[in-house]
Design an enzyme around this catalytic site. Structure first.
Site, PDB file in Angstrom:
ATOM      1  N   HIS A 152      14.048  22.837 -50.798  1.00  0.00           N
ATOM      2  CA  HIS A 152      14.610  24.191 -50.940  1.00  0.00           C
ATOM      3  C   HIS A 152      14.148  24.790 -52.272  1.00  0.00           C
ATOM      4  CE1 HIS A 152      17.461  27.463 -51.311  1.00  0.00           C
ATOM      5  NE2 HIS A 152      17.683  27.334 -50.017  1.00  0.00           N
ATOM      6  N   GLU A 172      11.217  30.391 -46.096  1.00  0.00           N
ATOM      7  CA  GLU A 172      12.214  31.116 -46.891  1.00  0.00           C
ATOM      8  C   GLU A 172      11.551  31.757 -48.114  1.00  0.00           C
ATOM      9  OE1 GLU A 172      16.456  29.500 -46.218  1.00  0.00           O
ATOM     10  OE2 GLU A 172      15.553  28.391 -47.863  1.00  0.00           O
TER      11      GLU A 172
HETATM   12  P1  PGA Z   1      20.818  33.233 -48.137  1.00  0.00           P
HETATM   13  O1  PGA Z   1      20.224  31.798 -48.463  1.00  0.00           O
HETATM   14  O2  PGA Z   1      21.126  33.272 -46.663  1.00  0.00           O
HETATM   15  O3  PGA Z   1      22.064  33.331 -48.990  1.00  0.00           O
HETATM   16  O4  PGA Z   1      19.800  34.239 -48.517  1.00  0.00           O
HETATM   17  C1  PGA Z   1      19.336  31.153 -47.602  1.00  0.00           C
HETATM   18  C2  PGA Z   1      18.975  29.805 -48.155  1.00  0.00           C
HETATM   19  O5  PGA Z   1      18.870  29.677 -49.376  1.00  0.00           O
HETATM   20  O6  PGA Z   1      18.785  28.824 -47.417  1.00  0.00           O
END
Ligand code: PGA
Length: 222
Positions: A99, A148
């Site tokens: 992440h 992401e």
């Molecule tokens: P968010 O985070 O939905 O708050 O943007 C997504 C993530 O970090 O997995």
């Protein structure tokens, strides 16, 4: 209808009583069997809540699977503060690896991420490999990737579904990956715009997963 993965990432949020309230409210998901037929719901709470989540889910027969948010790159042993794969496997079948918050705030570089993927596989955990763009080397053992982009995480500024779709397509073309999820400011309002894309197999939800009714809406709207 394609199968979808809807993943909640609680990050460093919720204590025991808050987790109980979340589960009490989210339990109504059981009344929606028809609407969740093709959906796998995976919740990734902090380590401290995995035992409670597992017991609660089993007791009530809820359609929720569990994941961890992190895994030690090392096996069990004298590593103060680490949680290893064998300990996670007692409770969960998935683990989020790479992440951007771990890469950014905890110095996890490509080699650490690779070690963590290896540990996940060694302990029979399915890693959800997070990447910020296409073009990153994806370890061959990985079957689930979450795209992401950093500008979308926790900002209320999601990527466009079209761009996410293009990236998902490229990731699939360049690797053995079977599922690409989109993550970053997913809401009940925008989720279906992502999940309706051909190459997007679900979503990874941070902030909006903390509210059980909002997360339930995301699951139902996906
Ligand atoms: P968010 O985070 O939905 O708050 O943007 C997504 C993530 O970090 O997995």
């Amino acid at each position: 209808m394609k199968a979808l993965l809807i993943v909640a990432n609680f990050k460093s949020n919720k204590n025991l009583s808050e987790a109980k309230n979340w589960l009490d409210e989210f339990s109504t998901v059981s009344n929606e069997r028809k609407k969740i037929e093709n959906k796998k719901i995976i919740v990734c709470p902090p380590f401290t809540l995995l035992f409670f989540f597992k017991s609660y889910i089993e007791k009530k027969g809820l359609p929720i699977e569990l994941g961890a948010q992190n895994i030690s790159r090392l096996p069990g042993g004298a590593y103060t503060g680490e949680i290893n794969g064998s300990q996670i496997k007692d409770f969960a079948d998935y683990v989020i690896v790479g992440h951007s918050e771990r890469r950014g705030s905890f110095g996890e570089d490509e080699s650490v991420v690779e070690e963590k993927i290896k540990m996940s596989i060694d302990y029979n955990l399915n890693p959800i490999f997070c990447t910020q763009s296409d073009g990153e080397k994806i370890p061959k053992e990985v079957s689930i990737v979450a795209y992401e982009p950093v500008f979308s995480i926790g900002t209320g500024n999601p990527d466009t579904p079209e761009n996410a779709e293009n990236i998902a397509k490229k990731i699939k073309e360049e690797s053995e990956v079977s599922s690409v999820l989109y993550g970053g400011s997913v809401t009940p309002e925008n989720v279906s715009r992502f999940t309706s894309m051909e190459n997007i197999s679900g979503v990874l939800v941070g902030h909006a997963s903390l509210n059980p009714s909002e997360f339930l809406e995301i699951v139902l709207n996906a």
